[in-house]
Design an enzyme around this catalytic site. Structure first.
Site, PDB file in Angstrom:
ATOM      1  N   GLU A  59       0.826  -1.208   0.000  1.00  0.00           N
ATOM      2  CA  GLU A  59       0.000   0.000   0.000  1.00  0.00           C
ATOM      3  C   GLU A  59       0.864   1.263   0.000  1.00  0.00           C
ATOM      4  O   GLU A  59       0.503   2.281  -0.602  1.00  0.00           O
ATOM      5  CB  GLU A  59      -0.925   0.006   1.213  1.00  0.00           C
ATOM      6  CG  GLU A  59      -1.969  -1.090   1.236  1.00  0.00           C
ATOM      7  CD  GLU A  59      -1.417  -2.430   1.729  1.00  0.00           C
ATOM      8  OE1 GLU A  59      -2.150  -3.434   1.637  1.00  0.00           O
ATOM      9  OE2 GLU A  59      -0.261  -2.468   2.202  1.00  0.00           O
ATOM     10  N   PRO A 333       1.006  -8.097  -9.694  1.00  0.00           N
ATOM     11  CA  PRO A 333       1.911  -8.434 -10.809  1.00  0.00           C
ATOM     12  C   PRO A 333       2.395  -7.229 -11.600  1.00  0.00           C
ATOM     13  O   PRO A 333       3.103  -7.392 -12.597  1.00  0.00           O
ATOM     14  CB  PRO A 333       1.014  -9.314 -11.694  1.00  0.00           C
ATOM     15  CG  PRO A 333      -0.352  -8.754 -11.498  1.00  0.00           C
ATOM     16  CD  PRO A 333      -0.407  -8.265 -10.058  1.00  0.00           C
TER      17      PRO A 333
END
Length: 418
Positions: A59, A333
């Site tokens: 985050e 990813p």
């Protein structure tokens, strides 16, 4: 409701206190930041425009393009940046030298009040699903304007939030803006009680990731170890996956293994015992590379460090994104894709469902079902350069085509600060 929550929180805290103490003594966690999380600070009080909260490393990295865009639009913005984890804190200190970086307070009323007294923000911006009752209630009572950024509700968490709609709804309705990643997330936030007019689709800020071009401190020695071999990166692996993947390691590849959680570093090192692997944490020490050479080539690197994984993707022939062969929701990813690296991940990508779907739809990644398929994909990428370039180009193009959420998010924060 809030009184009941506070009492319950204190009970959980008292019951869990022995765990905090033991973990702090054994693993060096929690105790170092305990006083700050209770709201005790050594720094003098200061006014801040924005309180930005991100739980951990992922985050915090996702918040970087938002902060960059915000400072472009409003250069004088003062920020207090909080994280929950130690690893997130280390990343925030590295990424945001202009901000006041500290820990998110425990959600006790007294801790939150102390935090607000000390840092005096005007806007609270939280990442993803960081919805804390007392932080929300007391911040709003102080006149802070609230925004939830990159909002997501996973397949696993949504049913739980829906059951708790009567509790969660009133908390969410204190937010002036909820910026959902996609329309599915927007509908889910409305379904659990958010005001429909407050929720909008802003896109996923994780697509705005910008690769760190700075070379690794160990770049020259790492290239010497790779020695021209194809490189496979097993990124953000979780418990259960390392046990599946490590038996398939081969000397045909130079393999970089980066466990997701620091507490897994020693366990993975034990699994690698007897193999020609170097630990990043002992690099340069008397018993570690490059001071003591081993007989024969080194077959891989255990990347037991924080913040270096993204800078290894430039060496990769193929990469596998962990947390996806075991049912933990997968990981992001986008970092290897932005570097133009062929990406594979398992079937359990519920935490990144829309990102995984975009990559698969664009033929920019491959879903693998087991360890055998992970290594089969890597061997194919090594053997077929044109196919490898095709996957890498499509992956990078997919990231580029989905950028822009960070700028839109920053604009909403500027509006709240106006």
């Amino acid at each position: 409701m809030f009184l009941f929550y506070e009492v319950l929180l204190y009970l959980v805290f008292i019951i869990g206190l022995p765990f905090f103490l033991v973990a702090g003594l054994v693993r060096g966690k929690y105790l170092a930041n305990f006083s700050r999380r209770l709201g005790f600070y050594r720094t003098p009080p200061a006014n801040h425009d924005l309180w930005l909260h991100a739980v951990s490393v992922g985050e915090t990295l996702a918040a970087k393009p938002i902060v960059d865009a915000l400072l472009q639009q409003r250069p004088a913005t003062s920020i207090v940046f909080t994280t929950t984890t130690v690893t997130g804190q280390a990343q925030a200190l590295r990424l945001f030298p202009r901000a006041t970086v500290t820990y998110f307070p425990f959600d006790f009323s007294i801790s939150v009040k102390r935090f607000l007294d000390r840092h005096r923000p005007r806007v609270l911006a939280t990442m993803e699903t960081e919805i804390w009752p007392n932080v929300t209630r007391l911040s709003r009572a102080r006149g802070l304007r609230l925004i939830l950024m990159n909002g997501r509700l996973s397949d696993r968490s949504f049913p739980r939030y829906r059951v708790l709609r009567a509790i969660v709804g009133p908390i969410l309705r204190r937010y002036e803006r909820i910026l959902a990643r996609d329309d599915g997330d927007r509908k889910r936030f409305v379904a659990i009680g958010a005001s429909e007019g407050a929720v909008e689709v802003a896109g996923n800020v994780k697509f705005d990731f910008t690769a760190d071009e700075a070379p690794l401190p160990i770049a020259a020695q790492l290239e010497e170890m790779i020695a021209g071999r194809p490189v496979l990166i097993l990124a953000s692996t979780m418990a259960g996956e390392d046990e599946m993947l490590i038996p398939h390691l081969t000397s045909d590849f130079f393999t970089i293994i980066a466990p997701r959680k620091p507490e897994r570093f020693d366990a993975v090192a034990d699994l690698l015992r007897g193999r020609e692997f170097v630990r990043r944490s002992v690099w340069g020490q008397p018993s570690g590379w490059p001071n003591s050479r081993r007989a024969g080539p080194t077959h891989g690197l255990l990347l037991d460090s924080i913040g270096e994984l993204a800078r290894t993707y430039r060496y990769a022939t193929a990469t596998f994104i962990g947390g996806s062969l075991v049912d933990t929701g997968g990981h992001n990813p986008i970092e290897p894709a932005a570097a133009g690296v062929p990406v594979s991940f398992g079937p359990h990508m519920s935490n990144f469902r829309e990102i995984a779907s975009v990559f698969l739809t664009n033929d920019a990644a491959v879903e693998v079902k087991n360890a055998e398929e992970v290594f089969a994909f890597a061997r194919r990428m090594a053997a077929e350069p044109e196919t490898r370039r095709g996957y890498g180009d499509r992956a990078k193009r997919t990231v580029d085509q989905n950028r822009g959420a960070a700028s839109r998010t920053a604009q909403r924060i500027v509006e709240l600060l106006a």
